[in-house]
Motif scaffolding. Structure first.
Motif, PDB file in Angstrom:
ATOM      1  N   GLY A 116      21.499  -3.833  37.666  1.00  0.00           N
ATOM      2  CA  GLY A 116      21.955  -2.483  37.994  1.00  0.00           C
ATOM      3  C   GLY A 116      22.635  -2.440  39.356  1.00  0.00           C
ATOM      4  N   ARG A 117      22.002  -3.095  40.307  1.00  0.00           N
ATOM      5  CA  ARG A 117      22.543  -3.119  41.679  1.00  0.00           C
ATOM      6  C   ARG A 117      23.910  -3.823  41.708  1.00  0.00           C
ATOM      7  NH1 ARG A 117      23.410  -1.009  46.332  1.00  0.00           N
ATOM      8  NH2 ARG A 117      23.988  -2.505  47.925  1.00  0.00           N
ATOM      9  N   ILE A 118      23.985  -4.992  41.090  1.00  0.00           N
ATOM     10  CA  ILE A 118      25.218  -5.782  41.150  1.00  0.00           C
ATOM     11  C   ILE A 118      26.354  -5.085  40.393  1.00  0.00           C
ATOM     12  CG2 ILE A 118      26.275  -7.966  40.438  1.00  0.00           C
ATOM     13  CD1 ILE A 118      23.541  -9.289  41.100  1.00  0.00           C
ATOM     14  N   ARG A 119      26.038  -4.606  39.179  1.00  0.00           N
ATOM     15  CA  ARG A 119      27.074  -3.900  38.403  1.00  0.00           C
ATOM     16  C   ARG A 119      27.567  -2.661  39.127  1.00  0.00           C
ATOM     17  NH1 ARG A 119      25.938  -3.429  31.988  1.00  0.00           N
ATOM     18  NH2 ARG A 119      25.713  -5.654  31.578  1.00  0.00           N
ATOM     19  N   SER A 120      26.615  -1.925  39.716  1.00  0.00           N
ATOM     20  CA  SER A 120      27.009  -0.666  40.352  1.00  0.00           C
ATOM     21  C   SER A 120      27.904  -0.922  41.559  1.00  0.00           C
ATOM     22  CB  SER A 120      25.774   0.134  40.768  1.00  0.00           C
ATOM     23  OG  SER A 120      25.217  -0.388  41.949  1.00  0.00           O
ATOM     24  N   LYS A 121      27.706  -2.057  42.213  1.00  0.00           N
ATOM     25  CA  LYS A 121      28.532  -2.349  43.392  1.00  0.00           C
ATOM     26  C   LYS A 121      29.995  -2.549  43.007  1.00  0.00           C
ATOM     27  CE  LYS A 121      27.156  -4.880  46.879  1.00  0.00           C
ATOM     28  NZ  LYS A 121      26.568  -6.009  47.614  1.00  0.00           N
ATOM     29  N   LYS A 122      30.214  -3.004  41.769  1.00  0.00           N
ATOM     30  CA  LYS A 122      31.593  -3.259  41.319  1.00  0.00           C
ATOM     31  C   LYS A 122      32.251  -1.997  40.786  1.00  0.00           C
ATOM     32  CE  LYS A 122      30.499  -8.004  40.080  1.00  0.00           C
ATOM     33  NZ  LYS A 122      29.785  -8.664  38.988  1.00  0.00           N
ATOM     34  N   LEU A 123      31.460  -0.952  40.604  1.00  0.00           N
ATOM     35  CA  LEU A 123      32.001   0.282  40.023  1.00  0.00           C
ATOM     36  C   LEU A 123      32.241   1.330  41.105  1.00  0.00           C
ATOM     37  CD1 LEU A 123      29.563   0.486  36.993  1.00  0.00           C
ATOM     38  CD2 LEU A 123      32.021   0.052  36.837  1.00  0.00           C
ATOM     39  N   THR A 124      33.050   2.321  40.744  1.00  0.00           N
ATOM     40  CA  THR A 124      33.246   3.456  41.654  1.00  0.00           C
ATOM     41  C   THR A 124      33.043   4.745  40.862  1.00  0.00           C
ATOM     42  OG1 THR A 124      35.580   3.351  41.166  1.00  0.00           O
ATOM     43  CG2 THR A 124      34.878   2.363  43.259  1.00  0.00           C
ATOM     44  N   GLY A 125      32.932   5.840  41.583  1.00  0.00           N
ATOM     45  CA  GLY A 125      32.814   7.142  40.920  1.00  0.00           C
ATOM     46  C   GLY A 125      31.484   7.317  40.217  1.00  0.00           C
ATOM     47  N   PRO A 126      31.411   8.273  39.315  1.00  0.00           N
ATOM     48  CA  PRO A 126      30.156   8.603  38.639  1.00  0.00           C
ATOM     49  C   PRO A 126      29.547   7.409  37.903  1.00  0.00           C
ATOM     50  CG  PRO A 126      31.829  10.259  38.171  1.00  0.00           C
ATOM     51  CD  PRO A 126      32.520   9.185  38.938  1.00  0.00           C
ATOM     52  N   ALA A 127      30.368   6.504  37.384  1.00  0.00           N
ATOM     53  CA  ALA A 127      29.860   5.349  36.626  1.00  0.00           C
ATOM     54  C   ALA A 127      28.937   4.493  37.495  1.00  0.00           C
ATOM     55  CB  ALA A 127      31.028   4.511  36.115  1.00  0.00           C
ATOM     56  N   LYS A 128      29.223   4.449  38.786  1.00  0.00           N
ATOM     57  CA  LYS A 128      28.391   3.692  39.722  1.00  0.00           C
ATOM     58  C   LYS A 128      26.962   4.229  39.711  1.00  0.00           C
ATOM     59  CE  LYS A 128      28.644   2.496  44.615  1.00  0.00           C
ATOM     60  NZ  LYS A 128      29.382   1.255  44.442  1.00  0.00           N
ATOM     61  N   HIS A 129      26.845   5.533  39.851  1.00  0.00           N
ATOM     62  CA  HIS A 129      25.527   6.153  39.959  1.00  0.00           C
ATOM     63  C   HIS A 129      24.803   6.163  38.619  1.00  0.00           C
ATOM     64  CE1 HIS A 129      26.790   7.115  43.951  1.00  0.00           C
ATOM     65  NE2 HIS A 129      27.870   7.676  43.474  1.00  0.00           N
ATOM     66  N   ARG A 130      25.567   6.309  37.533  1.00  0.00           N
ATOM     67  CA  ARG A 130      24.965   6.292  36.199  1.00  0.00           C
ATOM     68  C   ARG A 130      24.362   4.913  35.930  1.00  0.00           C
ATOM     69  NH1 ARG A 130      29.357   7.291  32.576  1.00  0.00           N
ATOM     70  NH2 ARG A 130      29.453   5.030  32.565  1.00  0.00           N
ATOM     71  N   THR A 131      25.046   3.871  36.367  1.00  0.00           N
ATOM     72  CA  THR A 131      24.547   2.506  36.187  1.00  0.00           C
ATOM     73  C   THR A 131      23.237   2.303  36.941  1.00  0.00           C
ATOM     74  OG1 THR A 131      26.796   1.728  35.918  1.00  0.00           O
ATOM     75  CG2 THR A 131      25.160   0.068  36.509  1.00  0.00           C
ATOM     76  N   VAL A 132      23.190   2.761  38.185  1.00  0.00           N
ATOM     77  CA  VAL A 132      21.944   2.671  38.962  1.00  0.00           C
ATOM     78  C   VAL A 132      20.842   3.441  38.239  1.00  0.00           C
ATOM     79  CG1 VAL A 132      20.791   3.293  41.132  1.00  0.00           C
ATOM     80  CG2 VAL A 132      23.118   2.369  41.180  1.00  0.00           C
ATOM     81  N   LEU A 133      21.168   4.661  37.817  1.00  0.00           N
ATOM     82  CA  LEU A 133      20.175   5.504  37.143  1.00  0.00           C
ATOM     83  C   LEU A 133      19.578   4.786  35.933  1.00  0.00           C
ATOM     84  CD1 LEU A 133      18.812   8.298  36.621  1.00  0.00           C
ATOM     85  CD2 LEU A 133      20.833   8.902  35.288  1.00  0.00           C
ATOM     86  N   TYR A 134      20.404   4.277  35.044  1.00  0.00           N
ATOM     87  CA  TYR A 134      19.904   3.666  33.810  1.00  0.00           C
ATOM     88  C   TYR A 134      19.096   2.392  34.084  1.00  0.00           C
ATOM     89  CZ  TYR A 134      22.901   6.808  31.066  1.00  0.00           C
ATOM     90  OH  TYR A 134      23.494   7.920  30.499  1.00  0.00           O
ATOM     91  N   PHE A 135      19.646   1.511  34.883  1.00  0.00           N
ATOM     92  CA  PHE A 135      18.970   0.219  35.097  1.00  0.00           C
ATOM     93  C   PHE A 135      17.703   0.364  35.932  1.00  0.00           C
ATOM     94  CE2 PHE A 135      22.932  -1.351  33.443  1.00  0.00           C
ATOM     95  CZ  PHE A 135      22.560  -2.495  32.762  1.00  0.00           C
ATOM     96  N   TYR A 136      17.754   1.174  36.977  1.00  0.00           N
ATOM     97  CA  TYR A 136      16.558   1.363  37.811  1.00  0.00           C
ATOM     98  C   TYR A 136      15.470   2.088  37.007  1.00  0.00           C
ATOM     99  CZ  TYR A 136      18.690  -0.172  42.266  1.00  0.00           C
ATOM    100  OH  TYR A 136      19.257  -0.901  43.290  1.00  0.00           O
ATOM    101  N   ALA A 137      15.872   3.024  36.154  1.00  0.00           N
ATOM    102  CA  ALA A 137      14.880   3.757  35.360  1.00  0.00           C
ATOM    103  C   ALA A 137      14.201   2.812  34.362  1.00  0.00           C
ATOM    104  CB  ALA A 137      15.537   4.930  34.644  1.00  0.00           C
ATOM    105  N   MET A 138      14.974   1.939  33.734  1.00  0.00           N
ATOM    106  CA  MET A 138      14.367   0.964  32.814  1.00  0.00           C
ATOM    107  C   MET A 138      13.402   0.057  33.577  1.00  0.00           C
ATOM    108  SD  MET A 138      17.258  -0.280  30.098  1.00  0.00           S
ATOM    109  CE  MET A 138      18.628  -0.550  31.228  1.00  0.00           C
ATOM    110  N   GLY A 139      13.825  -0.389  34.750  1.00  0.00           N
ATOM    111  CA  GLY A 139      12.968  -1.246  35.577  1.00  0.00           C
ATOM    112  C   GLY A 139      11.693  -0.519  35.971  1.00  0.00           C
ATOM    113  N   LEU A 140      11.833   0.734  36.387  1.00  0.00           N
ATOM    114  CA  LEU A 140      10.661   1.508  36.821  1.00  0.00           C
ATOM    115  C   LEU A 140       9.638   1.657  35.693  1.00  0.00           C
ATOM    116  CD1 LEU A 140       9.129   3.366  38.822  1.00  0.00           C
ATOM    117  CD2 LEU A 140      10.517   5.270  37.963  1.00  0.00           C
ATOM    118  N   ILE A 141      10.109   1.948  34.503  1.00  0.00           N
ATOM    119  CA  ILE A 141       9.185   2.140  33.374  1.00  0.00           C
ATOM    120  C   ILE A 141       8.405   0.842  33.117  1.00  0.00           C
ATOM    121  CG2 ILE A 141       9.061   2.538  30.868  1.00  0.00           C
ATOM    122  CD1 ILE A 141      11.529   4.459  31.316  1.00  0.00           C
TER     123      ILE A 141
END
Ligand code: HEM
Length: 139
Positions: free
Chosen positions: A96-121
């Motif tokens: 999530g961290r690595i992918r989000s760094k390569k993205l810009t705009g809302p897609a960046k934050h959506r990527t963090v949201l999805y991957f970090y949420a899966m990790g947290l669960i």
């Protein structure tokens, strides 16, 4: 060894708090259409990796990691289940961290949201909470 266990045990709350903060921030930035990075994503990533490092050291030293006693719940939990689930969770957060760094705009934050949420669960499921009777307490 004891200090390491205490550190690893207490750091769980830092990891959980930072992941939750990062997830809320990511959701809000996504909805706002924000484009910049947020330091909280990095802090959550660092805390998770520190926990990984402590966990790996503990894994080589812990009396609860013993493959001869694998039929017993506590030994199976620490020798296999805990490390396996935590590694998957940390890989997800890292992706999530690595992918989000390569993205810009809302897609960046959506990527963090999805991957970090899966990790947290997965992390929540893999923590030896006291009510799971694995011999560990709240701290
Ligand atoms: C975010 C990730 C992780 C969290 C939140 C976490 C949390 C915990 C907690 C709360 C305990 C119980 C400590 C106690 O009894 O007071 C524990 C024990 C342990 N963890 Fe983790 N852990 C994580 C990742 C890992 C990883 C990746 C490994 C292995 C590479 C690992 C290896 C261990 C071992 C071996 C113990 C047993 C220590 C002992 O009592 O002898 N942990 N962990």
């Amino acid at each position: 060894m004891n200090a390491l266990i205490r550190a690893h045990s207490g750091l769980r709350y830092v990891v959980l708090a930072l992941l939750i903060a990062a997830i809320f921030t990511a959701y809000s930035n996504w909805q706002k259409g924000a484009s910049g990075d947020s330091k909280i994503y990095l802090f959550a990533f660092i805390a998770t990796h520190t926990q990984l490092l402590l966990g790996l050291i503990l894994y080589t030293m812990s009396a609860k990691v013993n493959f001869d006693l694998i039929s017993e719940k506590v030994f199976r939990f620490y020798s296999i289940e805990h490390i396996f689930m935590m590694l998957i969770a940390i890989v997800l957060i890292t992706v999530g961290r690595i992918r989000s760094k390569k993205l810009t705009g809302p897609a960046k934050h959506r990527t963090v949201l999805y991957f970090y949420a899966m990790g947290l669960i997965i992390i929540l499921v893999a923590i030896p909470w006291p009510f799971r009777n694995l011999g560990s307490g709240w701290f």
